[in-house]
Design a protein around this motif. Structure first.
Motif: not given
Length: 515
Positions: A41-47, A216-219
């Motif tokens: 969810n975090y990665a999708l938002v960043v993407l 960065v979002s992964f971290i």
């Protein structure tokens, strides 16, 4: 149950345990983990944010680049038009064409510079000033630009050119003759090739930024998920320990958010479970003590009755007078057992939360007038007198007459039992904020360590006066007081006496009439 059945049960429990573990493993696959969901969810938002921002940035950069080229073209076109106006006024044909060649060499923004004559003017631009391009040979896609310039306006157009195979920006600026009339136009064409390269570089930077953002979002997702999952795992472990009846377990989480609220709720639950466990153990112990006491209380009279019965059946006793004594003893023990069973039934009924006493207006003055007759008779052997003090002739309260009489008789019976000979029992009924009843004796008193236990079931002191008691009287009296919404307190001093104080709500005669 034989060993074969036990083995089957054991195997079933093992299979069940394996099934539960398999379910847990299935549920704990990577895509079901909270960390994976947080990261996705975090990665999708960043993407999504990067894509939207990149698209907006590309549009803005493209628009800004075109505006920049447009401004430069207009600035150069006006400068050329001004210069050509001077050439026309001076009729300097020889400098015009070298001027255009010089502009191409110094590198202006435009890829093509066209100087066109206005055929519609009264005095068109001399062909020696033009770049030798016939209007008939110019593509129709440029027609709007030079016609606008011939009309005296600065014109602009951006489009894809089939001739160049690129996006082209064209600007047209009028050139005025000696009479001020528009005699021609300056037309500049610029390919947007450099802009395309800039946009390509921008796309590469955006793509690189997206990759960096995902890393960065992964971290950050790892850090955030650890902060979120760690207390949840701790609460899960605590819940499992609570399921194993380890009620001393605590989460140890101190956070000021919703997770902290949940952890404090679980810790509160552990405290309540621990309290309930203590209460349960106490109840179990009380139950065991209850059965032990009942067994003990019943064993003695049953043993006595059995012994007398066996003596009579075996013919050991032959004298009629002795047989009569045995019968009397047996009857006395039967009455004792009957009284014990009756007291147990009353106490069980009183302790039942669903049991409700049928209440009606009761005048305590009448209750104590009835009690005094019995108490004075009971105290005759020890020459005990009873003194009653009542500040109202009518003392009304809602209650059960028989239960109230039983409660006060229990206290008076104990007062006579533990009082000295030639002593007095003082009964006081007074009305203040509450209806207060005091029963005080001049007996041997109760030790301070025993005061907190005297209302327990089957509690009996080691005094000889308690030898024939069941230990249920005060427990019954307390339950009757509670069922009437009242309280009972005891105050005692060794060798001075004991006082029991009751407190109840009362009703006045006026209130009774209104009801």
């Amino acid at each position: 149950m034989n060993e074969k059945n036990l083995d089957l049960i054991g195997k079933e429990m093992e299979v069940t345990s394996v099934d539960v573990q398999d379910k847990i493993k299935k549920k704990s696959r990577v895509y079901n983990r909270l960390f994976f969901k947080v990261y996705v969810n975090y990665a999708l938002v960043v993407l999504l944010f990067a894509l939207v921002l990149g698209a907006v940035f590309l549009q803005l950069s493209e628009k800004a680049a075109k505006n920049n080229i447009k401004q430069q073209l207009f600035s150069q076109a006006k400068a050329i038009a001004k210069r050509y106006n001077e050439f026309i006024l001076d009729e300097d044909y020889e400098k015009s064409l070298p001027y255009i060649e010089v502009l191409s060499e110094v590198g202006i923004v435009a890829d093509d510079v066209w100087v066109l004559s206005n055929p519609n003017a009264s005095i068109p631009m001399n062909s020696d000033f033009t770049t030798g391009i016939d209007l008939k040979d110019i593509s129709r896609e440029y027609q709007e630009v030079y016609l606008g310039a011939f009309a005296g306006e600065d014109t602009y157009r951006s489009r894809y050119s089939k001739i160049y195979g690129f996006d082209i920006i064209s600007v047209g600026v009028p050139v005025r003759g000696a009479n001020g009339e528009v005699c021609g136009a300056i037309l500049l064409n610029a390919k947007v090739e450099r802009q395309t390269e800039a946009i390509r570089d921008t796309k590469s930077m955006i793509f690189l930024s997206m990759v960096v953002a995902l890393i960065v979002s992964f971290i950050f997702a790892i850090l955030f998920a650890r902060q979120l999952v760690r207390p949840i795992s701790k609460m899960r472990q605590t819940a499992l320990l609570l399921a194993e009846k380890k009620y001393e377990s605590k989460t140890g989480i101190n956070r000021k958010d919703e997770i902290g609220d949940l952890a404090r709720t679980i810790d509160f639950l552990t405290d309540k479970l621990m309290e309930n466990e203590v209460i349960r153990k106490n109840l179990d112990q009380m139950r065991m003590d209850f059965f032990a006491n009942v067994s003990h209380e019943l064993r003695t009279p049953i043993t006595v009755v059995r012994a007398y019965t066996e003596s009579l059946v075996d013919g050991v006793v032959e004298e009629e007078s002795t047989k009569q004594q045995y019968y009397e003893k047996m009857l006395l023990e039967c009455k004792s057992m009957e009284r014990l069973v009756g007291d147990l039934l009353i106490l069980a009924k009183m302790q039942n939360p669903d049991f409700v006493i049928d209440k009606e207006p009761v005048n305590l003055t009448q209750v104590f007038d009835d009690i005094l007759k019995t108490v004075r008779t009971m105290g005759m052997k020890k020459r005990i007198s009873v003194c009653l003090e009542n500040d109202h002739t009518v003392q009304l309260m809602y209650g059960d007459y028989d239960r109230l009489r039983q409660m006060f008789l229990v206290i008076c019976d104990n007062a006579i039992k533990f009082s000295k000979e030639d002593s007095t029992i003082y009964i006081s009924v007074t009305r203040g904020e509450k209806l207060r009843i005091s029963i005080r004796d001049e007996g041997i008193g109760i030790d301070g360590d025993e005061l907190s236990s005297i209302f327990d079931k089957f509690y009996k002191s080691k005094l000889r006066q308690n030898a024939k008691g069941s230990g249920l009287g005060l427990a019954i009296a307390r339950q009757i007081a509670l069922k009437h919404g009242g309280t009972i307190e005891v105050f005692s001093t060794i060798s001075v006496g004991t006082e029991f104080v009751f407190s109840f709500d009362y009703i006045t005669e006026e209130e009774l009439e209104q009801r």
